[in-house]
Write an enzyme that holds these catalytic residues in place. Structure first.
Site, PDB file in Angstrom:
ATOM      1  N   ARG A   1     -12.329 -10.534  -0.659  1.00 40.86           N
ATOM      2  CA  ARG A   1     -11.480 -10.660  -1.850  1.00 40.86           C
ATOM      3  C   ARG A   1     -12.260 -11.144  -3.066  1.00 40.86           C
ATOM      4  O   ARG A   1     -11.897 -10.869  -4.192  1.00 40.86           O
ATOM      5  CB  ARG A   1     -10.332 -11.644  -1.601  1.00 40.86           C
TER       6      ARG A   1
ATOM      7  N   ASP B   1      -8.625  -7.068   0.338  1.00 40.09           N
ATOM      8  CA  ASP B   1      -9.312  -7.560   1.530  1.00 40.09           C
ATOM      9  C   ASP B   1      -9.376  -6.526   2.643  1.00 40.09           C
ATOM     10  O   ASP B   1      -8.626  -5.553   2.661  1.00 40.09           O
ATOM     11  CB  ASP B   1      -8.560  -8.774   2.101  1.00 40.09           C
TER      12      ASP B   1
ATOM     13  N   ASP C   1      -2.119  -5.336  -6.268  1.00 44.91           N
ATOM     14  CA  ASP C   1      -3.486  -4.819  -6.263  1.00 44.91           C
ATOM     15  C   ASP C   1      -3.526  -3.299  -6.172  1.00 44.91           C
ATOM     16  O   ASP C   1      -4.239  -2.646  -6.916  1.00 44.91           O
ATOM     17  CB  ASP C   1      -4.313  -5.461  -5.116  1.00 44.91           C
TER      18      ASP C   1
ATOM     19  N   ASP D   1      -0.428   2.243  -2.462  1.00 41.08           N
ATOM     20  CA  ASP D   1      -0.949   3.168  -1.453  1.00 41.08           C
ATOM     21  C   ASP D   1       0.190   4.129  -1.103  1.00 41.08           C
ATOM     22  O   ASP D   1       0.364   5.159  -1.756  1.00 41.08           O
ATOM     23  CB  ASP D   1      -1.435   2.327  -0.260  1.00 41.08           C
TER      24      ASP D   1
ATOM     25  N   LYS E   1      -1.633 -11.727  -1.454  1.00 39.95           N
ATOM     26  CA  LYS E   1      -2.735 -12.401  -2.119  1.00 39.95           C
ATOM     27  C   LYS E   1      -3.534 -11.436  -2.993  1.00 39.95           C
ATOM     28  O   LYS E   1      -4.325 -11.833  -3.827  1.00 39.95           O
ATOM     29  CB  LYS E   1      -3.683 -13.002  -1.066  1.00 39.95           C
ATOM     30  N   GLY E   2      -3.313 -10.131  -2.757  1.00 41.29           N
ATOM     31  CA  GLY E   2      -4.189  -9.123  -3.357  1.00 41.29           C
ATOM     32  C   GLY E   2      -4.248  -9.111  -4.869  1.00 41.29           C
ATOM     33  O   GLY E   2      -5.263  -8.735  -5.450  1.00 41.29           O
TER      34      GLY E   2
ATOM     35  N   PHE F   1     -10.417   3.406   1.897  1.00 38.42           N
ATOM     36  CA  PHE F   1     -10.085   1.982   2.031  1.00 38.42           C
ATOM     37  C   PHE F   1     -11.049   1.174   1.169  1.00 38.42           C
ATOM     38  O   PHE F   1     -12.265   1.254   1.325  1.00 38.42           O
ATOM     39  CB  PHE F   1     -10.126   1.520   3.485  1.00 38.42           C
ATOM     40  N   VAL F   2     -10.481   0.398   0.246  1.00 35.91           N
ATOM     41  CA  VAL F   2     -11.314  -0.333  -0.707  1.00 35.91           C
ATOM     42  C   VAL F   2     -11.132  -1.841  -0.581  1.00 35.91           C
ATOM     43  O   VAL F   2     -10.077  -2.305  -0.150  1.00 35.91           O
ATOM     44  CB  VAL F   2     -11.012   0.109  -2.162  1.00 35.91           C
TER      45      VAL F   2
ATOM     46  N   LYS G   1      -3.558   4.986  -5.256  1.00 39.93           N
ATOM     47  CA  LYS G   1      -4.263   5.901  -4.342  1.00 39.93           C
ATOM     48  C   LYS G   1      -3.652   7.289  -4.393  1.00 39.93           C
ATOM     49  O   LYS G   1      -2.476   7.459  -4.049  1.00 39.93           O
ATOM     50  CB  LYS G   1      -4.159   5.374  -2.908  1.00 39.93           C
TER      51      LYS G   1
HETATM   52  P1  IMP Z   1       1.639   0.348   0.353  1.00 38.41           P
HETATM   53  O1  IMP Z   1       2.850  -0.433   0.759  1.00 38.41           O
HETATM   54  O2  IMP Z   1       1.345   1.474   1.302  1.00 38.41           O
HETATM   55  O3  IMP Z   1       1.677   0.852  -1.068  1.00 38.41           O
HETATM   56  O4  IMP Z   1       0.421  -0.611   0.523  1.00 38.41           O
HETATM   57  C1  IMP Z   1       0.202  -1.582  -0.384  1.00 38.41           C
HETATM   58  C2  IMP Z   1      -0.466  -2.800   0.215  1.00 38.41           C
HETATM   59  O5  IMP Z   1      -1.350  -2.470   1.300  1.00 38.41           O
HETATM   60  C3  IMP Z   1      -1.312  -3.412  -0.858  1.00 38.41           C
HETATM   61  O6  IMP Z   1      -0.620  -4.450  -1.513  1.00 38.41           O
HETATM   62  C4  IMP Z   1      -2.536  -3.893  -0.111  1.00 38.41           C
HETATM   63  O7  IMP Z   1      -2.374  -5.252   0.274  1.00 38.41           O
HETATM   64  C5  IMP Z   1      -2.628  -3.042   1.138  1.00 38.41           C
HETATM   65  N1  IMP Z   1      -3.618  -1.935   0.986  1.00 38.41           N
HETATM   66  C6  IMP Z   1      -3.379  -0.617   0.861  1.00 38.41           C
HETATM   67  N2  IMP Z   1      -4.498   0.091   0.732  1.00 38.41           N
HETATM   68  C7  IMP Z   1      -5.504  -0.809   0.770  1.00 38.41           C
HETATM   69  C8  IMP Z   1      -6.946  -0.695   0.665  1.00 38.41           C
HETATM   70  O8  IMP Z   1      -7.544   0.376   0.483  1.00 38.41           O
HETATM   71  N3  IMP Z   1      -7.632  -1.865   0.750  1.00 38.41           N
HETATM   72  C9  IMP Z   1      -7.039  -3.089   0.923  1.00 38.41           C
HETATM   73  N4  IMP Z   1      -5.706  -3.237   1.007  1.00 38.41           N
HETATM   74  C10 IMP Z   1      -4.945  -2.100   0.945  1.00 38.41           C
HETATM   75 MG    MG Z   2      -3.882  -6.791   1.725  1.00 44.19          MG
END
Ligand code: IMP
Ligand code: MG
Length: 198
Positions: free
Chosen positions: A187, A181, A121, A124, A64-65, A174-175, A152
C-alpha cells in the site's frame, strides 16, 4: 552448539543474505508514476472544486485502499468539506480471490441532505461502489457521486454506472501501490505497479 542450532544458524544467515526479491516470487511492473498521479489529482481536484462550490460536501473514503488518494485529493480541493470513512473489503487475506462484500461504519454517517462524494481506490466489477452507494442512498443525501483512482476496463461489470470522476482507466491487471494492496502489502508504494508472476 549442537547440530540443530548449527543448522538453524545457517538457515537464518542464508535468509538474511538473500535479496528480498528471491524470497518473494512476485514481480512489480511500473504502470503509473507518482508524478502522473499528482498531475491527474490536481486536474480532478480542480473539477471537483468547481462542481461542489456552494455545496455541503462530505467525502466518504473507502478504507483502506482510498487512503492515499483521499489524503492527496483533499489537500488539492479548494473547498470546505467533511471527511468520513467506511471500510469495505471483498478480498481480505485471500489476496486476489473475491469474497462477500463487508461494509463497516456506514451506520455512523451523518449525510442526510448533504452532498456525498464516495472515494475509492479502484472500480473493478463495480460491486463495491454500487452496493455502497445503494446503502448510502437510504440515508437520503442531497446528491451522491463517486471518484476513483483507477477504473478497470475489459472487466465484466455489475452495473452500467461509471464513477463521475476517474483518474486513470487501466487494463484488467492486478495492481498494487498508492493504497492498493495484495494481501495487505504494497500500500505504501508511491506509484502504481502491476503485480506479475516472474
Ligand atoms: P469491485 O467491487 O469489483 O469493483 O472491486 C473493488 C475493490 O476490490 C477495490 O476497492 C479494491 O479493494 C479491490 N481490488 C480490485 N481490483 C484490485 C487490484 O487490481 N488490486 C488491488 N485491489 C483490487
Ligand atoms: Mg483491497
Amino acid at each position: 552448539m549442537n547440530i540443530r542450532s548449527i543448522i538453524l544458524t545457517i538457515c537464518l544467515l542464508t535468509a538474511a543474505l538473500l535479496p528480498a526479491e528471491s524470497m518473494d516470487p512476485l514481480k512489480l511492473r511500473p504502470l503509473i508514476t507518482k508524478e502522473e498521479i499528482a498531475s491527474r489529482l490536481k486536474e480532478t481536484a480542480r473539477q471537483i472544486s468547481q462542481d461542489y462550490a456552494e455545496k455541503d460536501l462530505v467525502v466518504v473514503m473507502v478504507l483502506k485502499g482510498a487512503l492515499c488518494v483521499v489524503a492527496d485529493l483533499i489537500r488539492e480541493l479548494d473547498l470546505p468539506l467533511d471527511i468520513e470513512a467506511v471500510q469495505c473489503s471483498s478480498y481480505g487475506a485471500r489476496g486476489t480471490q473475491r469474497g462477500a462484500l463487508q461494509v463497516i461504519g456506514e451506520e455512523r454517517l451523518q449525510i442526510h441532505n448533504r452532498d456525498v462524494l464516495v472515494v475509492d481506490d479502484i472500480f473493478d466489477s463495480g460491486h463495491t461502489i454500487v452496493t455502497l452507494i445503494e446503502k448510502l442512498k437510504e440515508k437520503h443525501p442531497s446528491s451522491i457521486k463517486s471518484c476513483v483512482l483507477l477504473y478497470k476496463n475489459d472487466v465484466e461489470k455489475a452495473t452500467d454506472y461509471r464513477p463521475e470522476y476517474v483518474l486513470f482507466d487501466i487494463k484488467n491487471e492486478f495492481v498494487v501501490g498508492y493504497g492498493l494492496d495484495y494481501k495487505e502489502r504494497y500500500r505504501g508504494l508511491p506509484g502504481i505497479y502491476v503485480l506479475e508472476s516472474p
